[in-house]
Scaffold this active site. Structure first.
Site, PDB file in Angstrom:
ATOM      1  CB  CYS A 194      -7.217  -4.591   8.277  1.00  0.00           C
ATOM      2  SG  CYS A 194      -7.136  -6.071   7.323  1.00  0.00           S
ATOM      3  CB  ALA A 222      -7.906  -8.286   4.339  1.00  0.00           C
ATOM      4  CD  GLN A 250      -7.846  -7.290   0.145  1.00  0.00           C
ATOM      5  OE1 GLN A 250      -7.711  -6.998   1.329  1.00  0.00           O
ATOM      6  NE2 GLN A 250      -6.998  -6.897  -0.788  1.00  0.00           N
ATOM      7  CE1 TYR A 277      -0.966 -10.325   6.005  1.00  0.00           C
ATOM      8  CE2 TYR A 277      -1.606  -8.804   4.261  1.00  0.00           C
ATOM      9  CZ  TYR A 277      -1.235  -9.034   5.573  1.00  0.00           C
ATOM     10  OH  TYR A 277      -1.115  -7.994   6.456  1.00  0.00           O
ATOM     11  NE  ARG A 337      -4.614  -3.584  -3.189  1.00  0.00           N
ATOM     12  CZ  ARG A 337      -4.598  -2.642  -2.246  1.00  0.00           C
ATOM     13  NH1 ARG A 337      -4.604  -2.961  -0.977  1.00  0.00           N
ATOM     14  NH2 ARG A 337      -4.593  -1.368  -2.563  1.00  0.00           N
ATOM     15  N   GLY A 347      -6.338   4.930   0.027  1.00  0.00           N
ATOM     16  CA  GLY A 347      -6.560   4.346   1.343  1.00  0.00           C
ATOM     17  C   GLY A 347      -6.622   5.394   2.434  1.00  0.00           C
ATOM     18  NE  ARG A 348      -1.292   5.540   3.702  1.00  0.00           N
ATOM     19  CZ  ARG A 348      -0.015   5.648   3.373  1.00  0.00           C
ATOM     20  NH1 ARG A 348       0.896   5.727   4.311  1.00  0.00           N
ATOM     21  NH2 ARG A 348       0.358   5.678   2.105  1.00  0.00           N
TER      22      ARG A 348
HETATM   23  C1  LIG Z   1      -5.159   0.894   8.204  1.00  0.00           C
HETATM   24  C2  LIG Z   1      -4.825   0.194   6.917  1.00  0.00           C
HETATM   25  C3  LIG Z   1      -5.311  -1.076   6.684  1.00  0.00           C
HETATM   26  C4  LIG Z   1      -5.048  -1.725   5.474  1.00  0.00           C
HETATM   27  N1  LIG Z   1      -5.625  -2.939   5.230  1.00  0.00           N
HETATM   28  C5  LIG Z   1      -5.506  -3.500   4.013  1.00  0.00           C
HETATM   29  C6  LIG Z   1      -6.261  -4.636   3.660  1.00  0.00           C
HETATM   30  O1  LIG Z   1      -7.134  -5.095   4.397  1.00  0.00           O
HETATM   31  N2  LIG Z   1      -6.028  -5.191   2.444  1.00  0.00           N
HETATM   32  C7  LIG Z   1      -5.133  -4.658   1.555  1.00  0.00           C
HETATM   33  O2  LIG Z   1      -4.955  -5.201   0.472  1.00  0.00           O
HETATM   34  N3  LIG Z   1      -4.459  -3.540   1.848  1.00  0.00           N
HETATM   35  C8  LIG Z   1      -4.646  -2.929   3.029  1.00  0.00           C
HETATM   36  N4  LIG Z   1      -4.024  -1.745   3.294  1.00  0.00           N
HETATM   37  C9  LIG Z   1      -3.287  -1.067   2.201  1.00  0.00           C
HETATM   38  C10 LIG Z   1      -4.213  -0.061   1.499  1.00  0.00           C
HETATM   39  O3  LIG Z   1      -5.257  -0.722   0.822  1.00  0.00           O
HETATM   40  C11 LIG Z   1      -3.443   0.817   0.502  1.00  0.00           C
HETATM   41  O4  LIG Z   1      -2.933  -0.006  -0.509  1.00  0.00           O
HETATM   42  C12 LIG Z   1      -2.292   1.579   1.158  1.00  0.00           C
HETATM   43  O5  LIG Z   1      -2.753   2.263   2.304  1.00  0.00           O
HETATM   44  C13 LIG Z   1      -1.663   2.554   0.184  1.00  0.00           C
HETATM   45  O6  LIG Z   1      -2.614   3.481  -0.284  1.00  0.00           O
HETATM   46  P1  LIG Z   1      -2.689   4.982   0.327  1.00  0.00           P
HETATM   47  O7  LIG Z   1      -1.332   5.604   0.145  1.00  0.00           O
HETATM   48  O8  LIG Z   1      -3.748   5.668  -0.474  1.00  0.00           O
HETATM   49  O9  LIG Z   1      -3.036   4.871   1.781  1.00  0.00           O
HETATM   50  C14 LIG Z   1      -4.243  -1.095   4.503  1.00  0.00           C
HETATM   51  C15 LIG Z   1      -3.734   0.166   4.757  1.00  0.00           C
HETATM   52  C16 LIG Z   1      -4.033   0.830   5.935  1.00  0.00           C
HETATM   53  C17 LIG Z   1      -3.512   2.227   6.148  1.00  0.00           C
END
Ligand SMILES: Cc1cc2nc3c(=O)[nH]c(=O)nc-3n(C[C@H](O)[C@H](O)[C@H](O)COP(=O)(O)O)c2cc1C
Length: 417
Positions: free
Chosen positions: A61, A93, A137, A225, A272, A381-382
């Protein structure tokens, strides 16, 4: 309005490899391409698709939308991942209804006008990256809706966004009327007809997503959620056909999945899930755990889901584990333990780095997860927010060479090196 499409330019180039793919013929004898960077086939309903590598940009997000519409931010944000070779991108999302958004700044797919706006996002990303597989998503935030965007540091009088500020803090919903925690909103327990409306809203949003050009949708049933709240006995204490047994708690998710699968037999359908609610060991309440994940994975496989991503967290405030490399891999293993027939499994969560032996080699940990068979695909993700070139960087670290990069950039590298 988009500028003129550049795809004819990109395709007529002498270097026909899509960005993010490895030219296997250029590898020295004896050098194997890591699984992470190999092309791979995955199911897409009644068909199969080939991904150019096994790297997925996880949904994140960005809280940068206006009334659910993608903005120029999204074009640049996803454009950079596409341009630098991510094989698959999952757009964040996106609310299936306005009140299903986490915040008023969330992306959405709840009205017809969104279709054209998403279409230009998909077209932009695919235009700069051939063979990109792109999904979105679909989400309902349930009892965790109507919040302020997390980057908003303005002091607010209320923790939730009131109606006067564009929120819906008096009308958040959940499987049961149980707040997320102390001091959080008390949600309205959905009636049977409201549950059926939500099912319809997911299917309508999927239809809009596919008409916008997305290759697949990912149903968000993680992080506490709405759909994941239905699954977890901690948030769902209903006494009707949606509560009690695992079959009942997962009924809404499975109904949504089956209807989308029936209506769009060739499109990608991903889910997911939380692998576990992550309660501390001494908390003996019934919760969602790895056994639940194994059982549901088998049902989702039968229902025609193509890829299941396993995450965790968000149902209870404090988790029994911390975010160390691979902390969610056991969840992916729990899904695979179901002995899946066709569905693939992806893992996520701090997978970007190296191993204990070689800590500074990006991609090595992810490669180990794939080699060990714990997951079929890797979501990150990050790291993409900090390092959108991660695929190219991992290719350089693992293979000593770049995965194919954007022509406009890569011809300059030999002189740089
Ligand atoms: C800024 C941010 C926004 C996220 N938004 C979502 C989202 O919209 N939907 C979701 O399922 N997970 C969301 N996540 C979780 C990520 O998809 C991911 O599972 C999580 O960051 C762990 O992975 P990483 O260690 O590679 O960052 C978000 C994470 C971050 C950092």
């Amino acid at each position: 309005m988009l500028a003129v499409s550049s795809s004819s330019y990109a395709l007529s180039s002498q270097e026909r490899l899509p960005v993010g793919a490895v030219d296997l013929s250029s590898l020295p004898e004896g050098v194997e391409c890591p699984l992470l960077l190999q092309r791979t086939e995955i199911p897409s309903g009644t068909t199969t698709v080939t991904l150019k590598n096994r790297v997925i940009v996880a949904p994140m997000c960005m809280y940068s939308s206006v009334d659910g519409f993608p903005t120029p931010f999204h074009l640049v944000h996803h454009g950079q991942f596409a341009l630098h070779g991510a094989g698959t991108i999952i757009v964040e999302a996106s609310g299936i209804t306005p009140s299903g958004r986490i915040s008023p700044r969330d992306l959405g797919l709840y009205k017809e006008e969104h279709v054209a706006a998403h279409a230009s996002l998909v077209q932009t990303a695919k235009d700069v990256s051939s063979e990109l597989y792109m999904g979105i998503q679909l989400a309902h935030a349930g009892r965790k809706a109507s919040t302020w965007p997390p980057y908003d540091r303005t002091p607010h009088e209320t923790p939730y966004v009131p109606v006067s500020e564009g929120g819906w803090d008096k009308t958040v919903v959940n499987a049961s009327s149980i707040p997320y925690g102390e001091g959080h909103l008390v949600p309205h327990e959905l009636s049977l007809s409201e549950i059926r409306d939500i099912e319809d809203d997911f299917v309508r949003a999927a239809d809009r997503a596919f008409r916008a050009g997305y290759d697949f949708v990912q149903i968000h049933s993680a992080h506490g959620y709405l759909l994941s709240s239905f699954c977890s006995p901690l948030a769902n204490q209903r006494k009707d056909m949606y509560g009690g047994s695992l079959e009942n708690r997962t009924r809404l998710l499975l109904n949504i999945v089956r209807r989308i699968r029936d209506q769009f037999p060739e499109k990608g359908l991903w889910v997911r899930l939380n692998g576990t609610d992550g309660l501390p060991e001494d908390d003996e309440r019934e919760s969602w755990n790895y056994e639940s994940t194994t059982a549901l994975a088998s049902m989702l496989d039968d229902a025609g889901v193509d890829v299941l991503d396993i995450s965790s967290g968000g149902t209870v405030g404090k988790l029994s584990f911390s975010s160390t490399p691979g902390y969610q891999v056991p969840g992916a293993e729990a899904a695979k333990a179901a002995g899946l027939k066709r569905m693939k499994v992806s893992s996520v969560g701090c997978l970007q780095g190296g191993t204990e032996e070689h800590p500074h080699v990006p991609g090595l940990f992810a490669e180990k997860v794939l080699q060990e068979g714990s997951a079929d695909l890797i979501a990150l993700g990050r790291i993409f927010l900090r390092q959108p070139t991660w695929v190219e960087d991992a290719a350089r670290a693992l293979l000593g060479k770049h995965a194919a990069g954007a022509l406009q950039y890569s011809y300059t590298f030999p002189r740089l090196d």
